[in-house]
Design a protein around this motif. Structure first.
Motif, short mmCIF file in Angstrom:
data_model
loop_
_atom_site.label_atom_id
_atom_site.label_comp_id
_atom_site.label_asym_id
_atom_site.label_seq_id
_atom_site.Cartn_x
_atom_site.Cartn_y
_atom_site.Cartn_z
N PRO A 54 -0.93 1.07 -6.39
CA PRO A 54 -0.97 -0.07 -7.32
C PRO A 54 -2.38 -0.63 -7.47
O PRO A 54 -3.21 -0.50 -6.58
N GLN A 55 -2.60 -1.27 -8.61
CA GLN A 55 -3.90 -1.88 -8.86
C GLN A 55 -4.15 -3.04 -7.89
O GLN A 55 -3.22 -3.60 -7.31
N GLY A 56 -5.42 -3.43 -7.77
CA GLY A 56 -5.87 -4.34 -6.72
C GLY A 56 -5.08 -5.62 -6.54
O GLY A 56 -4.55 -5.89 -5.44
N ARG A 57 -4.96 -6.44 -7.58
CA ARG A 57 -4.27 -7.71 -7.42
C ARG A 57 -2.78 -7.52 -7.16
O ARG A 57 -2.19 -8.21 -6.35
N ILE A 58 -2.19 -6.58 -7.88
CA ILE A 58 -0.76 -6.33 -7.68
C ILE A 58 -0.54 -5.76 -6.29
O ILE A 58 0.46 -6.09 -5.62
N ARG A 59 -1.45 -4.91 -5.83
CA ARG A 59 -1.33 -4.36 -4.48
C ARG A 59 -1.37 -5.48 -3.42
O ARG A 59 -0.57 -5.50 -2.48
N THR A 60 -2.28 -6.41 -3.60
CA THR A 60 -2.37 -7.54 -2.67
C THR A 60 -1.10 -8.40 -2.73
O THR A 60 -0.56 -8.81 -1.69
N ALA A 61 -0.62 -8.67 -3.95
CA ALA A 61 0.60 -9.48 -4.10
C ALA A 61 1.80 -8.78 -3.48
O ALA A 61 2.65 -9.41 -2.85
N LEU A 62 1.89 -7.45 -3.65
CA LEU A 62 2.99 -6.68 -3.07
C LEU A 62 2.95 -6.75 -1.55
O LEU A 62 3.99 -6.93 -0.89
N GLU A 63 1.77 -6.63 -0.99
CA GLU A 63 1.62 -6.69 0.46
C GLU A 63 2.04 -8.07 0.99
O GLU A 63 2.72 -8.17 2.02
N ARG A 64 1.64 -9.11 0.29
CA ARG A 64 2.02 -10.48 0.69
C ARG A 64 3.52 -10.69 0.56
O ARG A 64 4.15 -11.36 1.39
N ALA A 65 4.11 -10.15 -0.50
CA ALA A 65 5.54 -10.37 -0.74
C ALA A 65 6.42 -9.67 0.30
O ALA A 65 7.40 -10.24 0.78
N LEU A 66 6.06 -8.43 0.65
CA LEU A 66 6.91 -7.64 1.55
C LEU A 66 6.40 -7.62 3.00
O LEU A 66 7.05 -7.03 3.87
N LYS A 67 5.24 -8.25 3.24
CA LYS A 67 4.68 -8.34 4.60
C LYS A 67 4.45 -6.95 5.21
O LYS A 67 4.65 -6.73 6.40
N ARG A 68 4.01 -6.03 4.39
CA ARG A 68 3.71 -4.66 4.84
C ARG A 68 2.49 -4.15 4.09
O ARG A 68 2.24 -4.56 2.95
N THR A 69 1.75 -3.25 4.72
CA THR A 69 0.59 -2.67 4.06
C THR A 69 1.06 -1.70 2.99
O THR A 69 2.19 -1.18 3.04
N PRO A 70 0.20 -1.39 2.01
CA PRO A 70 0.58 -0.41 0.99
C PRO A 70 0.95 0.94 1.60
O PRO A 70 1.88 1.60 1.12
N GLU A 71 0.23 1.33 2.66
CA GLU A 71 0.53 2.61 3.29
C GLU A 71 1.92 2.60 3.91
O GLU A 71 2.66 3.60 3.87
N GLN A 72 2.32 1.45 4.51
CA GLN A 72 3.66 1.34 5.08
C GLN A 72 4.73 1.38 4.00
O GLN A 72 5.89 1.68 4.29
N LEU A 73 4.34 1.08 2.77
CA LEU A 73 5.28 1.12 1.65
C LEU A 73 5.25 2.45 0.92
O LEU A 73 5.83 2.59 -0.16
N GLY A 74 4.55 3.44 1.51
CA GLY A 74 4.58 4.78 0.96
C GLY A 74 3.52 5.08 -0.07
O GLY A 74 3.56 6.14 -0.71
N PHE A 75 2.57 4.17 -0.26
CA PHE A 75 1.52 4.40 -1.24
C PHE A 75 0.35 5.16 -0.60
O PHE A 75 0.06 4.99 0.58
N ILE A 76 -0.29 5.96 -1.41
CA ILE A 76 -1.40 6.80 -0.93
C ILE A 76 -2.66 6.41 -1.69
O ILE A 76 -2.73 6.58 -2.92
N PRO A 77 -3.68 5.90 -0.99
CA PRO A 77 -4.90 5.49 -1.70
C PRO A 77 -5.63 6.70 -2.26
O PRO A 77 -5.66 7.76 -1.64
N PRO A 78 -6.23 6.57 -3.44
CA PRO A 78 -7.02 7.67 -3.99
C PRO A 78 -8.23 7.94 -3.11
O PRO A 78 -8.76 7.06 -2.46
N TYR A 79 -8.67 9.19 -3.13
CA TYR A 79 -9.75 9.59 -2.24
C TYR A 79 -10.99 8.72 -2.42
O TYR A 79 -11.62 8.28 -1.47
N ALA A 80 -11.32 8.40 -3.68
CA ALA A 80 -12.56 7.65 -3.93
C ALA A 80 -12.47 6.24 -3.38
O ALA A 80 -13.48 5.61 -3.09
N ALA A 81 -11.25 5.74 -3.24
CA ALA A 81 -11.12 4.37 -2.79
C ALA A 81 -11.06 4.26 -1.29
O ALA A 81 -11.28 3.20 -0.73
#
Length: 416
Positions: A54-81
């Motif tokens: 997810p994009q930056g702000r939405i990724r942050t909001a998702l993490e705050r809402a579910l109290k889990r990191t993006p990786e714990q939610l199954g997301f894979i960061p792009p290599y460049a990031a």
């Protein structure tokens, strides 16, 4: 590309549907100072694996809402990031407007994207979320800032299209967002800021050829005049709303304009004109159809007209009629319009106090706090209760009811 079982598992564990998740994330976006632009369609791309990060702000909001990191939610960061992801926390401390204007972009619109009607539709959905929050809690600084961010975002897209119709819709949407910020300031009793936003909204509505938002702005300016206790200003703005082209096309909007004009006349103690406008408001509402209208109009209907009638009768000194109208209002205002229900309850208490029924009035006024729960009372609502408090002290300064009410107000104030 593949399924996202981790996110599915978390949603199942928490009992969340896709719309539930959208609502949670959009609330966190608003708390971060960004428009709530997440859609069910985007959640579907997460679950299907089509969107891996997810994009930056939405990724942050998702993490705050579910109290889990993006990786714990199954997301894979792009290599460049991965090697050099800048920390989100300093971003969250930036000035709200600067951050919103720079980065609060919905996932579907990139900077090189040619903006079309579907993009405007998504931005409009975000405005609806703000309107729902305002209906529930009332105006506040955070809501004002989020609305202004939405307006700035809409304006930033004007140069991304060559379509005149899309450009007008973007100007219209920016006007609606800005009027929402103005109304939030009215509820927050920051009237200078309200006037500034409403003047900007009026200019943007002109650019968008938006007669409905023009009516909304004049309606709000009449409210500013009422709050300032300047009857002539309130009446002038209300008449401008009556004269708006939108009222000639839609009896529903004409009814709202007539009701606002009735309040302005009653502020000036012109009984005949006030009652005449109330009658016109009722007649026009009876002719209204069920056409689609902007989200901000959903508050209005027979119950809200009864609430506005209660204001008129109270200002004219007709406490019994004001009480009757308040009861009709409370019987019909839907639960999701919590702020309006609380306001109608305060008006009912004032009407009962006007008939010297101090015990019933105090009991009714207590219901305002129960309706708003743990949320702070919007200053406009606090002002109404202040009127009630002063009236109660004037009417029965030594009554046990007055002492009990005063103690209750002090206790509530300690928790606000």
């Amino acid at each position: 590309m593949g399924d996202n079982p981790e996110l599915r598992a978390v949603m199942k564990e928490l009992g969340l549907t896709r719309p539930d998740l959208v609502l949670m994330v959009n609330r966190e976006l608003l708390a971060l100072g960004c428009p709530g632009t997440l859609t069910v369609r985007t959640v579907a791309t997460w679950l299907s694996g089509q969107s891996r990060w997810p994009q930056g702000r939405i990724r942050t909001a998702l993490e705050r809402a579910l109290k889990r990191t993006p990786e714990q939610l199954g997301f894979i960061p792009p290599y460049a990031a991965q090697p050099h992801v800048p920390p989100e926390e300093p971003v969250l401390r930036r000035n709200f407007l600067a951050a919103s204007a720079a980065v609060a972009l919905p996932p579907a619109i990139s900077r090189g994207h040619a903006v079309g009607h579907s993009d405007v539709d998504r931005l409009t959905a975000s405005l609806k979320t703000l309107t729902e929050l305002d209906d529930h809690r009332g105006g506040n600084g955070s809501l004002e800032a989020a609305a202004l961010a939405g307006a700035n975002h809409a304006l930033s897209k004007v140069e991304c299209t060559t379509s005149e119709s899309v450009q007008k819709r973007l100007y219209s949407l920016a006007a609606d967002y800005t009027a929402t910020a103005g109304f939030s300031c009215i509820d927050d009793r920051r009237l200078d800021s309200a006037e500034h936003h409403l003047e900007t909204a009026l200019r943007l509505a002109g650019l968008g050829n938006d007669h409905v938002t023009t009516l909304r702005v004049f309606n709000c300016l009449s409210m500013v005049g009422f709050q300032r206790n300047t009857p002539l200003a309130a009446l002038s703005a209300a008449r401008a709303a009556q004269d708006a082209r939108a009222t000639r096309r839609d009896p529903f909007l004409a009814s709202l304009a007539h009701a606002r004009t009735a309040i302005a006349h009653s502020t000036a103690h012109d009984r005949q004109a006030a009652l005449r406008c109330l009658g016109r408001a009722c007649d026009a509402l009876g002719r209204a159809d069920g056409r689609e209208r902007p989200a901000w109009t959903t508050f209005y209907g027979p119950a809200e007209l009864a609430a506005l009638s209660a204001v008129v009768h109270q200002l004219l000194g007709d406490s019994a009629q004001s009480e009757s109208a308040s009861h009709r209002a409370l019987a019909g205002i839907p639960p999701q319009f919590r702020r309006n229900r609380a306001s109608a309850t305060a008006r009912l208490a004032l009407a009962q106090l006007g008939q010297h029924d101090i015990e019933q009035a105090a009991d009714t006024a207590t219901g305002v706090y129960a309706l708003m729960g743990a949320d702070p009372l919007p200053p406009r609502l606090r002002s109404l209760l202040g009127d009630f408090h002063r009236g109660l002290i004037t009417l029965a300064p030594d009554s046990p009811v007055t002492r009990e009410w005063t103690d209750r107000v002090h206790a509530q104030g300690a928790h606000q």
